[in-house]
Design a protein around this motif. Structure first.
Motif, PDB file in Angstrom:
ATOM      1  N   GLU A 213      -2.839   6.358  -6.262  1.00 23.95           N
ATOM      2  CA  GLU A 213      -3.267   7.087  -5.162  1.00 23.95           C
ATOM      3  C   GLU A 213      -2.125   7.022  -4.109  1.00 23.95           C
ATOM      4  O   GLU A 213      -1.535   6.272  -3.917  1.00 23.95           O
ATOM      5  CB  GLU A 213      -4.618   6.559  -4.381  1.00 23.95           C
ATOM      6  CG  GLU A 213      -5.935   6.315  -5.185  1.00 23.95           C
ATOM      7  CD  GLU A 213      -6.828   5.989  -4.232  1.00 23.95           C
ATOM      8  OE1 GLU A 213      -7.316   6.572  -3.277  1.00 23.95           O
ATOM      9  OE2 GLU A 213      -7.575   5.007  -4.804  1.00 23.95           O
ATOM     10  N   SER A 214      -1.841   8.403  -3.833  1.00 25.09           N
ATOM     11  CA  SER A 214      -1.004   8.519  -2.854  1.00 25.09           C
ATOM     12  C   SER A 214      -1.693   8.263  -1.389  1.00 25.09           C
ATOM     13  O   SER A 214      -2.673   8.803  -1.340  1.00 25.09           O
ATOM     14  CB  SER A 214      -0.253  10.032  -2.609  1.00 25.09           C
ATOM     15  OG  SER A 214       0.363  10.156  -3.929  1.00 25.09           O
ATOM     16  N   PRO A 215      -1.277   7.152  -0.428  1.00 24.54           N
ATOM     17  CA  PRO A 215      -1.941   6.894   0.549  1.00 24.54           C
ATOM     18  C   PRO A 215      -2.143   7.982   1.779  1.00 24.54           C
ATOM     19  O   PRO A 215      -1.057   8.512   1.946  1.00 24.54           O
ATOM     20  CB  PRO A 215      -1.158   5.656   1.306  1.00 24.54           C
ATOM     21  CG  PRO A 215      -0.055   5.990   0.616  1.00 24.54           C
ATOM     22  CD  PRO A 215       0.114   6.646  -0.689  1.00 24.54           C
ATOM     23  N   PRO A 216      -3.209   8.779   1.948  1.00 21.16           N
ATOM     24  CA  PRO A 216      -3.499   9.607   2.831  1.00 21.16           C
ATOM     25  C   PRO A 216      -3.192   9.269   4.293  1.00 21.16           C
ATOM     26  O   PRO A 216      -3.090   8.328   4.524  1.00 21.16           O
ATOM     27  CB  PRO A 216      -4.908  10.276   2.586  1.00 21.16           C
ATOM     28  CG  PRO A 216      -5.642   9.015   1.952  1.00 21.16           C
ATOM     29  CD  PRO A 216      -4.616   8.276   1.079  1.00 21.16           C
TER      30      PRO A 216
ATOM     31  N   HIS B  16      -6.109   3.000   6.228  1.00 20.21           N
ATOM     32  CA  HIS B  16      -5.804   2.032   7.181  1.00 20.21           C
ATOM     33  C   HIS B  16      -4.349   1.755   7.113  1.00 20.21           C
ATOM     34  O   HIS B  16      -3.715   1.561   6.025  1.00 20.21           O
ATOM     35  CB  HIS B  16      -6.848   0.891   6.764  1.00 20.21           C
ATOM     36  CG  HIS B  16      -6.746  -0.177   7.826  1.00 20.21           C
ATOM     37  ND1 HIS B  16      -5.592  -1.132   8.075  1.00 20.21           N
ATOM     38  CD2 HIS B  16      -7.471  -0.330   8.841  1.00 20.21           C
ATOM     39  CE1 HIS B  16      -5.914  -1.789   9.087  1.00 20.21           C
ATOM     40  NE2 HIS B  16      -7.118  -1.388   9.608  1.00 20.21           N
ATOM     41  N   PRO B  17      -3.760   1.380   8.201  1.00 22.91           N
ATOM     42  CA  PRO B  17      -2.274   1.037   8.144  1.00 22.91           C
ATOM     43  C   PRO B  17      -1.903  -0.259   7.274  1.00 22.91           C
ATOM     44  O   PRO B  17      -0.865  -0.023   6.618  1.00 22.91           O
ATOM     45  CB  PRO B  17      -2.112   0.515   9.760  1.00 22.91           C
ATOM     46  CG  PRO B  17      -3.069   1.483  10.505  1.00 22.91           C
ATOM     47  CD  PRO B  17      -4.167   1.530   9.563  1.00 22.91           C
TER      48      PRO B  17
ATOM     49  N   THR C  81      -3.345  -0.895   4.502  1.00 17.37           N
ATOM     50  CA  THR C  81      -3.474  -0.630   2.993  1.00 17.37           C
ATOM     51  C   THR C  81      -2.095   0.236   2.799  1.00 17.37           C
ATOM     52  O   THR C  81      -1.678  -0.060   1.597  1.00 17.37           O
ATOM     53  CB  THR C  81      -4.859   0.628   2.915  1.00 17.37           C
ATOM     54  OG1 THR C  81      -5.960  -0.097   3.402  1.00 17.37           O
ATOM     55  CG2 THR C  81      -4.698   1.062   1.489  1.00 17.37           C
ATOM     56  N   ARG C  82      -1.738   0.943   3.697  1.00 21.33           N
ATOM     57  CA  ARG C  82      -0.438   1.734   3.479  1.00 21.33           C
ATOM     58  C   ARG C  82       0.774   0.723   3.455  1.00 21.33           C
ATOM     59  O   ARG C  82       1.592   0.981   2.487  1.00 21.33           O
ATOM     60  CB  ARG C  82      -0.157   2.812   4.435  1.00 21.33           C
ATOM     61  CG  ARG C  82      -1.390   3.801   4.846  1.00 21.33           C
ATOM     62  CD  ARG C  82      -0.952   4.869   5.861  1.00 21.33           C
ATOM     63  NE  ARG C  82       0.297   5.443   5.810  1.00 21.33           N
ATOM     64  CZ  ARG C  82       0.300   6.760   5.015  1.00 21.33           C
ATOM     65  NH1 ARG C  82      -0.737   7.255   4.429  1.00 21.33           N
ATOM     66  NH2 ARG C  82       1.433   7.233   4.940  1.00 21.33           N
ATOM     67  N   GLU C  83       0.632  -0.198   4.052  1.00 21.98           N
ATOM     68  CA  GLU C  83       1.698  -1.211   4.245  1.00 21.98           C
ATOM     69  C   GLU C  83       1.744  -2.194   2.874  1.00 21.98           C
ATOM     70  O   GLU C  83       2.712  -2.339   2.232  1.00 21.98           O
ATOM     71  CB  GLU C  83       1.537  -2.170   5.311  1.00 21.98           C
ATOM     72  CG  GLU C  83       2.716  -3.305   5.430  1.00 21.98           C
ATOM     73  CD  GLU C  83       2.275  -4.479   6.515  1.00 21.98           C
ATOM     74  OE1 GLU C  83       3.444  -4.966   6.775  1.00 21.98           O
ATOM     75  OE2 GLU C  83       1.333  -4.418   7.106  1.00 21.98           O
ATOM     76  N   VAL C  84       0.599  -2.444   2.444  1.00 25.11           N
ATOM     77  CA  VAL C  84       0.355  -3.265   1.070  1.00 25.11           C
ATOM     78  C   VAL C  84       1.075  -2.350  -0.234  1.00 25.11           C
ATOM     79  O   VAL C  84       1.603  -2.794  -0.911  1.00 25.11           O
ATOM     80  CB  VAL C  84      -0.903  -3.677   0.801  1.00 25.11           C
ATOM     81  CG1 VAL C  84      -1.155  -4.326  -0.259  1.00 25.11           C
ATOM     82  CG2 VAL C  84      -1.443  -4.819   1.832  1.00 25.11           C
ATOM     83  N   LEU C  85       0.577  -1.043  -0.083  1.00 30.63           N
ATOM     84  CA  LEU C  85       0.912  -0.224  -1.305  1.00 30.63           C
ATOM     85  C   LEU C  85       2.606  -0.129  -1.306  1.00 30.63           C
ATOM     86  O   LEU C  85       3.065   0.020  -2.352  1.00 30.63           O
ATOM     87  CB  LEU C  85       0.201   1.203  -1.081  1.00 30.63           C
ATOM     88  CG  LEU C  85      -1.409   1.181  -1.291  1.00 30.63           C
ATOM     89  CD1 LEU C  85      -1.915   2.591  -1.130  1.00 30.63           C
ATOM     90  CD2 LEU C  85      -1.395   1.060  -3.046  1.00 30.63           C
ATOM     91  N   ALA C  86       2.846   0.001  -0.051  1.00 27.50           N
ATOM     92  CA  ALA C  86       4.419   0.322  -0.135  1.00 27.50           C
ATOM     93  C   ALA C  86       5.057  -1.156  -0.542  1.00 27.50           C
ATOM     94  O   ALA C  86       5.967  -0.982  -1.251  1.00 27.50           O
ATOM     95  CB  ALA C  86       4.735   0.645   1.451  1.00 27.50           C
ATOM     96  N   ALA C  87       4.450  -2.301  -0.049  1.00 30.04           N
ATOM     97  CA  ALA C  87       5.109  -3.610  -0.553  1.00 30.04           C
ATOM     98  C   ALA C  87       5.132  -3.465  -1.987  1.00 30.04           C
ATOM     99  O   ALA C  87       6.037  -4.175  -2.794  1.00 30.04           O
ATOM    100  CB  ALA C  87       4.431  -4.660  -0.069  1.00 30.04           C
TER     101      ALA C  87
ATOM    102  N   ARG D 121      -7.047  -9.701   0.855  1.00 30.09           N
ATOM    103  CA  ARG D 121      -8.192  -9.131   0.694  1.00 30.09           C
ATOM    104  C   ARG D 121      -7.970  -7.382   0.401  1.00 30.09           C
ATOM    105  O   ARG D 121      -8.781  -6.842  -0.173  1.00 30.09           O
ATOM    106  CB  ARG D 121      -9.079  -8.927   1.936  1.00 30.09           C
ATOM    107  CG  ARG D 121      -9.667 -10.240   2.213  1.00 30.09           C
ATOM    108  CD  ARG D 121     -10.631 -10.792   1.006  1.00 30.09           C
ATOM    109  NE  ARG D 121     -11.727  -9.401   1.310  1.00 30.09           N
ATOM    110  CZ  ARG D 121     -12.835  -9.442   2.013  1.00 30.09           C
ATOM    111  NH1 ARG D 121     -13.380 -10.450   2.566  1.00 30.09           N
ATOM    112  NH2 ARG D 121     -13.703  -8.521   1.830  1.00 30.09           N
ATOM    113  N   THR D 122      -7.020  -7.150   1.143  1.00 28.38           N
ATOM    114  CA  THR D 122      -6.619  -5.500   0.879  1.00 28.38           C
ATOM    115  C   THR D 122      -5.989  -5.134  -0.347  1.00 28.38           C
ATOM    116  O   THR D 122      -6.447  -4.489  -1.117  1.00 28.38           O
ATOM    117  CB  THR D 122      -5.576  -4.908   1.938  1.00 28.38           C
ATOM    118  OG1 THR D 122      -6.048  -5.335   3.378  1.00 28.38           O
ATOM    119  CG2 THR D 122      -4.988  -3.650   1.657  1.00 28.38           C
TER     120      THR D 122
END
Length: 511
Positions: A255-258, A262-263, A265-271, A294-295
């Protein structure tokens, strides 16, 4: 000359326990059970510190302190109070820290040592003004004590990693408030919450202002409460969280983080796009470790992220008749582990000696059948021999710790590696077959060398073919066993019985 402590406490049981701890640490202790006796004792022989119950009979603790402060002989005596409830910890009118129930004797000792550490003579030396073990006084309690007594300085925390390595962390305090923490590359809250998970190791406190940026602004009491909540939750669901040694990638249809994600969630996906392992993702995010895991767990459940477990890293052995929490706790203590999920796997080495290739192959087959057992990915079961030096496999004890079984050849030509194999090993398992005398001769020299370590523990596993029943006299003669509990006779033809005995062997192997 030992330091003198006057203990004024109407609770006789608690007073005795506290007095014993101070005596054990070289203090001279005088205990009384009411305020008038405490005042008389303090004036007769001025103590270095007074530990007094706030609700002390005859003369209350606060009134006793006021009298001592007004007297020139006792005005410099340090004061530590034993409160009756949480609200007492907030009092700032007493001239000393207040400990509230449940009051641990070790906490009282640490608090007094911290107070006495404020003298110029002790701080000028540059030495720690308070120190102790985390098993006796958890870091959260240490920081709570220094918060109450409004200390300025740094708490250094040290823990062992296995037998040869150690890890160091630091928490900086300014007038009792936690303003920064560091462990490895982690700083601020992330580092503090990681340090709070350490339940073994040591701490030391050095008073004095520390040049450090203010990386933490959350009120200390709320900060510690949140940190401990996350630790408890982590421990409760640790087995369900992704192992730190696993490989991590974006899912097949990520998924592309919309913008409303949550910030964190975006940080974890980027990592995940930057790092290859879960542990690197955890370290690469600023949020506390538990929140990142957890995320990540949620993203895995959604299919946004995929993980591939590290080879040989298994989940919790769930068989109720196999390892339980007590087994895991004992192994963790032996390994000196603290932080839940510190690595995907932390294993104790178990050395395996075999009298023959056939015995070794039979043992490997037994290992493969165990719940929680896995063979090394490079192991060729059909070709292994008694002269091979190799890792056989692993048995997990819980989600993070286990036993790694390493085969060491018993031939004389391998004698130089025996001391290396014995170093840091939890135990040695000797595989024997009939005829017993010949089998023992094959491994005797190696067994004697491995057993030379005073901490060595050796177990003998006699693998029996169909209808084999060795006489007890032959066993004693060939093995020289003073304790027959170290011997198991395993009938290979009875699979259920053999599996049960393998479990029993590994349970005995554990510390």
């Amino acid at each position: 000359m030992s330091r003198r402590v006057l203990l004024a406490d109407g609770n006789a049981g608690r007073s005795n326990a506290i007095a014993q701890v101070f005596s054990d640490h070289g203090f001279s202790v005088r205990a009384v059970d009411q305020g008038a006796a405490a005042l008389e004792a303090a004036l007769a022989e001025v103590p270095d510190a007074v530990v007094c119950q706030l609700d002390l009979p005859l003369i209350a603790g606060s009134r006793l302190a006021a009298i001592l402060r007004a007297n020139p002989r006792t005005r410099d005596t340090k004061l530590v109070y034993l409160g009756d409830g949480p609200a007492d910890a907030e009092r700032r009118d007493l001239g000393g820290p207040v400990l509230v129930p449940p009051i641990q004797p070790g906490a009282v000792l640490t608090c007094v040592e911290a107070e006495l550490g404020d003298t110029a003579e002790r701080t000028a030396s540059g030495k720690a003004t308070a120190a102790g073990q985390l098993t006796q006084l958890p870091l959260a309690d240490v920081l709570e004590l220094f918060h109450v007594s409004r200390k300025t300085g740094a708490v250094e925390v040290v823990r062992g990693l296995g037998r040869t390595r150690r890890q160091v962390g630091r928490v900086v305090l300014q007038e009792g408030d936690v303003i920064d923490a560091q462990v490895g590359d982690a700083r601020g809250k992330k580092a503090l919450f990681r340090l709070l998970t350490w339940n073994q190791g040591s701490f030391s406190f050095r008073s004095g202002r520390v040049e450090s940026p203010v990386a933490i602004t959350t009120p200390t009491r709320a900060l510690l409460g949140e940190g401990l909540r996350q630790v408890r939750e982590w421990e409760r669901i640790a087995v369900d969280l992704p192992p730190l040694g696993a490989t991590v990638t974006l899912g097949a249809t990520p998924e592309s983080p919309p913008g409303d994600f949550h910030p964190l969630t975006r940080e974890v996906l980027a990592a995940v796009t930057r790092y290859a392992r879960v542990e690197e993702v955890v370290d690469g995010c600023e949020a506390p470790d538990y929140q990142v895991l957890r995320t990540l767990q949620t993203l895995i459940q959604r299919g946004s992220v995929e993980i591939t477990p590290e080879p040989g890293a298994l989940g919790l052995a769930r068989d109720p008749e196999f390892f339980d929490a007590e087994h895991a706790a004992r192994l963790r203590d032996w390994l000196e582990l603290e932080r839940p999920g510190a690595l995907a796997r932390r294993d104790a080495k178990v050395v395996v000696l075999s009298a023959s290739a056939e015995a070794l192959r039979d043992f490997v087959a037994l290992l493969a059948r165990l719940p929680g057992g896995t063979l090394d990915t490079h192991l060729d079961r059909d070709r292994i021999g008694a002269e091979d030096l190799l890792v056989l496999g692993r048995v997990c004890v819980d989600a993070e710790v286990g036993l790694e079984l390493v085969h060491v050849p018993g031939g004389d030509s391998f004698a130089p590696i025996w001391p290396v194999a014995a170093h840091g090993a939890l135990a040695t398992v000797v595989l024997l077959t009939n005829p017993l005398g010949l089998a023992v001769a094959e491994v005797r020299a190696a067994c004697e060398r491995l057993a030379a370590d005073p901490c060595a523990r050796t177990f003998h596993l006699l693998l029996l073919a169909k209808d084999e029943r060795p006489a007890p006299e032959a066993l004693r003669e060939n093995l020289g066993l003073a304790d027959e509990a170290s011997l198991l006779l395993l009938p290979l033809e009875h699979a259920e019985r053999a599996d049960a005995l393998m479990r029993e062997l590994l349970e005995r192997v554990l510390p």
